[in-house]
Write an enzyme that holds these catalytic residues in place. Structure first.
Site, PDB file in Angstrom:
ATOM      1  N   HIS A   9       0.843  -1.200   0.000  1.00  0.00           N
ATOM      2  CA  HIS A   9       0.000   0.000   0.000  1.00  0.00           C
ATOM      3  C   HIS A   9       0.872   1.242   0.000  1.00  0.00           C
ATOM      4  O   HIS A   9       1.990   1.246   0.520  1.00  0.00           O
ATOM      5  CB  HIS A   9      -0.974   0.007   1.178  1.00  0.00           C
ATOM      6  CG  HIS A   9      -0.335   0.124   2.534  1.00  0.00           C
ATOM      7  ND1 HIS A   9      -0.122   1.336   3.150  1.00  0.00           N
ATOM      8  CD2 HIS A   9       0.122  -0.823   3.389  1.00  0.00           C
ATOM      9  CE1 HIS A   9       0.440   1.126   4.332  1.00  0.00           C
ATOM     10  NE2 HIS A   9       0.599  -0.172   4.507  1.00  0.00           N
ATOM     11  N   ASP A  27      -0.445   4.455   0.863  1.00  0.00           N
ATOM     12  CA  ASP A  27      -0.919   5.518   1.747  1.00  0.00           C
ATOM     13  C   ASP A  27      -0.245   5.391   3.110  1.00  0.00           C
ATOM     14  O   ASP A  27       0.350   4.352   3.430  1.00  0.00           O
ATOM     15  CB  ASP A  27      -2.435   5.472   1.897  1.00  0.00           C
ATOM     16  CG  ASP A  27      -2.922   4.192   2.584  1.00  0.00           C
ATOM     17  OD1 ASP A  27      -2.384   3.112   2.263  1.00  0.00           O
ATOM     18  OD2 ASP A  27      -3.837   4.263   3.435  1.00  0.00           O
ATOM     19  N   ASP A  87       6.457   1.485   6.518  1.00  0.00           N
ATOM     20  CA  ASP A  87       5.061   1.083   6.328  1.00  0.00           C
ATOM     21  C   ASP A  87       4.374   2.072   5.411  1.00  0.00           C
ATOM     22  O   ASP A  87       3.831   3.067   5.872  1.00  0.00           O
ATOM     23  CB  ASP A  87       4.379   1.018   7.691  1.00  0.00           C
ATOM     24  CG  ASP A  87       2.957   0.520   7.656  1.00  0.00           C
ATOM     25  OD1 ASP A  87       2.529   0.052   6.592  1.00  0.00           O
ATOM     26  OD2 ASP A  87       2.267   0.604   8.686  1.00  0.00           O
ATOM     27  N   GLU A 140      -5.116   1.418   2.688  1.00  0.00           N
ATOM     28  CA  GLU A 140      -4.866   0.423   3.722  1.00  0.00           C
ATOM     29  C   GLU A 140      -4.937   1.025   5.116  1.00  0.00           C
ATOM     30  O   GLU A 140      -5.461   0.396   6.050  1.00  0.00           O
ATOM     31  CB  GLU A 140      -3.498  -0.236   3.493  1.00  0.00           C
ATOM     32  CG  GLU A 140      -3.263  -1.494   4.307  1.00  0.00           C
ATOM     33  CD  GLU A 140      -2.663  -1.227   5.691  1.00  0.00           C
ATOM     34  OE1 GLU A 140      -2.605  -2.164   6.498  1.00  0.00           O
ATOM     35  OE2 GLU A 140      -2.253  -0.076   5.956  1.00  0.00           O
ATOM     36  N   GLU A 141      -4.410   2.230   5.281  1.00  0.00           N
ATOM     37  CA  GLU A 141      -4.407   2.864   6.595  1.00  0.00           C
ATOM     38  C   GLU A 141      -5.790   3.391   6.987  1.00  0.00           C
ATOM     39  O   GLU A 141      -5.963   3.904   8.085  1.00  0.00           O
ATOM     40  CB  GLU A 141      -3.395   4.014   6.616  1.00  0.00           C
ATOM     41  CG  GLU A 141      -1.945   3.613   6.345  1.00  0.00           C
ATOM     42  CD  GLU A 141      -1.323   2.801   7.477  1.00  0.00           C
ATOM     43  OE1 GLU A 141      -2.024   2.497   8.458  1.00  0.00           O
ATOM     44  OE2 GLU A 141      -0.129   2.458   7.382  1.00  0.00           O
ATOM     45  N   ASP A 183       4.277  -5.950   3.555  1.00  0.00           N
ATOM     46  CA  ASP A 183       3.977  -4.909   4.538  1.00  0.00           C
ATOM     47  C   ASP A 183       4.274  -5.520   5.897  1.00  0.00           C
ATOM     48  O   ASP A 183       3.383  -5.899   6.641  1.00  0.00           O
ATOM     49  CB  ASP A 183       2.511  -4.493   4.423  1.00  0.00           C
ATOM     50  CG  ASP A 183       2.112  -3.425   5.434  1.00  0.00           C
ATOM     51  OD1 ASP A 183       3.012  -2.873   6.088  1.00  0.00           O
ATOM     52  OD2 ASP A 183       0.909  -3.163   5.575  1.00  0.00           O
TER      53      ASP A 183
END
Length: 278
Positions: free
Chosen positions: A97, A99, A131, A165-166, A194
């Site tokens: 991801h 974001d 991340d 994702e976040e 991740d």
């Protein structure tokens, strides 16, 4: 070519790799911030451009809209990429991801979170450096190194990079169902890129995830404030009811009290093969 020669080439490209990480850390792709949505999209477009420069075919999937801060806006794109279509090879799907979570200097950062900074021990700090922009970039750099050295990859690679994702991966489920018999059809194995490292030179391989279940509890109470001197003890206080309800779900030691919730959970295997259960 030996592994040592390949790694020697990678080491020589370190400055370039770090510079590219610095470039994407500087993109504040905070998915939960309305004002940063354009930066999330910009980060997705950066990935599309990089994949295409490496020779991958790409597909930009628009997963729909969401309501954020009272406004209906487009969700950031899910970036799909394909490198290699040899039917004789296995196909690896890489998930990541692009974001990140919000970050402010006053949150406790010693440095600007949107500026990649290296300390005296060689550790690099910047929002998303681990991340998950760093791991995503690692795959691109690995692919780049293989191309530069004219080394054929032993597998076909598919990429799936999302920008929510976040924020609960909103929209990703629909894309997966939509592409299950198309883009994802021939995937043999998935790597979720991740994850964590156990040190600067020791990554860890996670082979199982517990998953997450979300629930929402809504309590309704009086339509207006009631004076405790008159109504106290006669009208239920919603917060008291909520505390009582939550106290019935789990013990202080973590034991879940919901009947039947562990019925389908396999027991934990101990060090010496003995089954245990908590």
């Amino acid at each position: 070519m030996s592994v040592e020669q390949f790694l020697e080439h990678v080491d020589k490209q370190q400055d370039d790799y770090v510079q590219r990480l610095r470039e994407i850390v500087a993109i504040p792709s905070v998915s939960c911030d309305l004002e940063r949505r354009k930066d999330v999209v910009r980060m997705g477009e950066w990935l599309i451009n990089e994949l295409e420069k490496l020779g991958a075919s790409t597909k930009r999937v628009e997963p729909g809209t969401q309501v954020l801060e009272g406004q209906t806006i487009d969700l950031p794109p899910v970036v799909l990429g394909t490198y290699g279509t040899d039917p004789a090879k296995k196909t690896l799907l890489v998930y990541g991801h692009y974001d990140v979570q919000p970050a402010l200097k006053e949150d406790g950062w010693a440095t600007d979170p949107w500026q990649l900074t290296e300390d005296s021990q060689g550790r690099m700090y910047g929002r998303g450096s681990t991340d998950d922009k760093g791991p995503v970039l690692g795959w691109l750099c690995a692919l780049q190194a293989h191309k530069e050295l004219n080394i054929e990859l032993p597998v076909n690679i598919k990429f799936c990079f999302e920008g929510m994702e976040e924020s609960g991966s909103e929209g990703l489920d629909d894309v997966i169902h939509q592409e299950a018999q198309n883009y994802f059809k021939d995937v043999d194995v998935v790597c979720i890129s991740d994850n964590y490292w156990l040190g600067k030179t020791k990554p860890c391989l996670t082979y199982g995830l517990r998953g997450v279940s979300y629930y929402r509890i809504t309590l309704k109470g009086p339509a207006q404030d009631l004076h405790s001197g008159v109504f106290g003890g006669t009208v239920h206080e919603p917060m008291t009811d909520l505390v009582n309800l939550m106290a019935r779900l789990v013990k202080p030691d973590g034991t879940i009290l919901i009947p039947g919730i562990l019925d389908d959970v396999l027991p934990v295997t101990g060090k010496h093969g003995h089954s245990t259960r908590t």
